[in-house]
Scaffold this active site. Sequence first.
Site, PDB file in Angstrom:
ATOM      1  CG  ASP A  36      44.788  25.672  37.769  1.00  0.00           C
ATOM      2  OD1 ASP A  36      44.528  25.695  36.772  1.00  0.00           O
ATOM      3  OD2 ASP A  36      44.690  25.936  39.060  1.00  0.00           O
ATOM      4  CG  ASN A  38      44.297  29.257  34.541  1.00  0.00           C
ATOM      5  OD1 ASN A  38      44.077  28.098  35.319  1.00  0.00           O
ATOM      6  ND2 ASN A  38      43.590  29.502  33.362  1.00  0.00           N
ATOM      7  CG  ASP A  40      41.097  27.679  36.458  1.00  0.00           C
ATOM      8  OD1 ASP A  40      41.957  26.622  36.312  1.00  0.00           O
ATOM      9  OD2 ASP A  40      40.566  27.774  34.972  1.00  0.00           O
ATOM     10  CG  ASP A  44      45.897  24.767  32.578  1.00  0.00           C
ATOM     11  OD1 ASP A  44      46.368  24.489  32.552  1.00  0.00           O
ATOM     12  OD2 ASP A  44      45.373  25.686  34.410  1.00  0.00           O
ATOM     13  CG  ASP A 113      39.356   9.448  26.373  1.00  0.00           C
ATOM     14  OD1 ASP A 113      37.940   8.565  25.410  1.00  0.00           O
ATOM     15  OD2 ASP A 113      39.656   8.898  26.692  1.00  0.00           O
ATOM     16  CG  ASP A 220      34.028   6.546  25.994  1.00  0.00           C
ATOM     17  OD1 ASP A 220      34.328   6.441  27.015  1.00  0.00           O
ATOM     18  OD2 ASP A 220      32.652   6.919  25.835  1.00  0.00           O
ATOM     19  CD  GLU A 278      35.555   2.344  28.271  1.00  0.00           C
ATOM     20  OE1 GLU A 278      36.070   2.321  29.190  1.00  0.00           O
ATOM     21  OE2 GLU A 278      35.158   2.609  27.400  1.00  0.00           O
ATOM     22  CG  HIS A 353      38.878   8.039  33.542  1.00  0.00           C
ATOM     23  ND1 HIS A 353      40.004   6.946  32.350  1.00  0.00           N
ATOM     24  CD2 HIS A 353      38.271   7.932  32.881  1.00  0.00           C
ATOM     25  CE1 HIS A 353      38.751   6.660  31.237  1.00  0.00           C
ATOM     26  NE2 HIS A 353      37.102   7.652  31.545  1.00  0.00           N
ATOM     27  CG  ASP A 354      36.331   5.400  34.111  1.00  0.00           C
ATOM     28  OD1 ASP A 354      35.505   6.175  34.041  1.00  0.00           O
ATOM     29  OD2 ASP A 354      35.829   4.127  32.359  1.00  0.00           O
TER      30      ASP A 354
HETATM   31  O1  TEU Z   1      33.593   3.844  30.319  1.00  0.00           O
HETATM   32  C1  TEU Z   1      32.600   3.012  29.565  1.00  0.00           C
HETATM   33  C2  TEU Z   1      32.169   2.063  30.748  1.00  0.00           C
HETATM   34  O2  TEU Z   1      31.434   1.128  30.196  1.00  0.00           O
HETATM   35  C3  TEU Z   1      32.286   3.333  32.357  1.00  0.00           C
HETATM   36  O3  TEU Z   1      30.633   3.190  31.954  1.00  0.00           O
HETATM   37  C4  TEU Z   1      32.536   1.768  33.547  1.00  0.00           C
HETATM   38  O4  TEU Z   1      32.182   0.521  33.570  1.00  0.00           O
HETATM   39  C5  TEU Z   1      32.267   2.556  34.295  1.00  0.00           C
HETATM   40  O5  TEU Z   1      33.024   3.976  34.374  1.00  0.00           O
HETATM   41  C6  TEU Z   1      32.364   1.991  35.748  1.00  0.00           C
HETATM   42  O6  TEU Z   1      32.318   2.483  36.652  1.00  0.00           O
HETATM   43  C7  TEU Z   1      33.834   4.916  29.113  1.00  0.00           C
HETATM   44  C8  TEU Z   1      34.276   6.067  30.048  1.00  0.00           C
HETATM   45  O7  TEU Z   1      36.104   5.397  29.854  1.00  0.00           O
HETATM   46  C9  TEU Z   1      33.859   6.976  31.292  1.00  0.00           C
HETATM   47  O8  TEU Z   1      34.464   7.759  32.285  1.00  0.00           O
HETATM   48  C10 TEU Z   1      32.638   7.517  30.880  1.00  0.00           C
HETATM   49  O9  TEU Z   1      31.454   7.599  32.043  1.00  0.00           O
HETATM   50  C11 TEU Z   1      31.867   6.546  30.135  1.00  0.00           C
HETATM   51  O10 TEU Z   1      32.399   5.649  29.004  1.00  0.00           O
HETATM   52  C12 TEU Z   1      30.544   6.842  29.522  1.00  0.00           C
HETATM   53  O11 TEU Z   1      31.260   7.571  28.429  1.00  0.00           O
HETATM   54 CA    CA Z   2      43.504  25.954  34.965  1.00  0.00          CA
END
Ligand code: TEU
Ligand code: CA
Length: 599
Positions: A36, A38, A40, A44, A113, A220, A278, A353-354
Amino acid sequence: MPGTKNPPLFIPNTNVDSRWWREATVYQIYPRSFCDSNGDGIGDINGIISKIPYLKNLGVDVLWLCPIYVSPQHDMGYDIADYKSINPDYGSMEDWERLRDEVHRAGMKLIMDLVVNHTSIEHAWFIESRSSRVNPKRDWYYWRPARIGEDGERLPPNNWRSFFGTGSAWEWDEGSQEFYLRIFTKEQPDLNWENPEVRTAVQDIVNFWLEKGIDGFRVDAINYIGKPPGFPDAAIADPSTYYQPAMHLYLNVDAVHTYLRELNLATFAKYDAMTVGETPYVPATQMALDYVHPSRNEFDMIFQWEHMDIDRIPDTLLGWKPWALPELKQIFSRWQTLMYEHGGWNSLYMENHDQGRSVSRFGSDRTPEFRDLSAKMLAMFLSTLSGTLYIFQGQELGMANIKGWKLEEYNDVVTLTYIREKKERRIRETNDPNPDMSDLLNDIQRKGRDNGRTPMPWTGNAPHAGFTTGTPWMALNPDFAVCNAAAAVGDKTSVFQFWKEMLHIRSSWKTLVYGAFQLLAPGDMRVFAYLRVHPRAKAAMVVLNFSSERVEWEVPEEACNLANCHHVFGNYNSVEEFGACLILRPWECRLYKYEHLHS
Ligand code: TEU
Ligand code: CA
């Protein structure tokens, strides 16, 4: 082949060309939690710019940004309301252009993405589409009338379950008196790709960004974009509810490939762009090759999910189950072999991130020492496989899953849905309005998406680890005093420095990126070992102890017979001479090179 009586191990694949992204390492940035600038509390674009030297120092080649477009953030930017504008939380288009230029000046590439299975409900297309049944954009999404049940009740058009829970994949729209399809959250209506106008609109977005000079896309949930004709009901797999898992019906339908080739030829093919799709639920078979084989003109590679699902109870969102090492070996062996033999290409990742943090799932976070060792072991694992390598922010520090949070502290929509649905069911079953839910913590601590989304710990001695001078949008992982970037960069023996060295070794050893893969000792419950062989470069052996125990490992004959094997790198200081039996310490990893062996 000096020093061995074995026949050549592999028929080398001569099909793959030398596109830039094959040897690249991609670093995935989750912008909201990166840096971050700034105060907040929200990461960013300017924060990312300030960390380019850090990323350059690590040795990565490509930055991938999770969505930074205008979005109401119901699914953290995976619900896009305007594909051509930057969400003001992250900065302006000028900031983004500066980022692009600075990344390029540093000799790196930038990919974005692309989320086009669905839009946000706030996208202008959907606002029009839902405004009336005769609106010209009505058919840009999937609208269907209700089905009337036996007692005259209103039911969704079919029994499909949402991907994000156990409820319906359809949402009722009071205004226009029809249901719309939304596989993910109700704020993410699925686009109707059957409509050629939709496909042209998507191509326009992709070309907009390629024209702006980006170097590719992570695409995605792309195997969701074709839907089966007639929307048939799913077979009843879970008799306890009306809504049934329907992935086998709506994923990977034939039309997806038609749409992808059309998209590719109208966009990516005209640029030197890299693409990674993905694709959950794609096995290592012809189905995977259909997405990635160069002759198909679809994607350069996909994110396969088999290793990510190894510890998940099927058809549950976050249900955790134990796994065994031989299964993990088979998964990787299948993918490595499939792509090598057929001229396809792998992507290599263990975090995003999932997902929960890899060190907590595949290594050990039980003690700081084990965390450190096993994070390095996993770094060696990923960076000695064939494919394009991906590192998720914080993985280079060996970040672990969050410990000590209560259920109420988790944020992510998948986790919240998981808790809510379990709670509703428990209330129904027990009549207790306030049932104890704490047992869910086990699953969530291991698999919850929040684990990968806590802000980056930049330093151990500033509030909020230097991520922000304000109040962070999401709490930090409480372990930042020990696990942070400043400490790691300054310590020669850190996980960060280990990654850096592995990337360096990989960059000058073609075998690691392109070579064939041969699994050793497939049944061993603790040691994951393999050979890597290339027709014109030196062979490698990788030996990984996936356990907290000391293991005496007999080197299999096919690896023993090879001449002049010497130790190149590992996560312990002193290593004994190479011999028929190796003594591996807890979470030890070793990379060996055979001086005289090609295949
Ligand atoms: O993820 C696709 C996906 O199949 C996810 O639902 C995954 O199985 C789940 O996150 C597992 O817990 C993508 C993105 O990476 C995810 O962040 C999004 O939430 C999802 O698509 C919907 O756009
Ligand atoms: Ca910020």
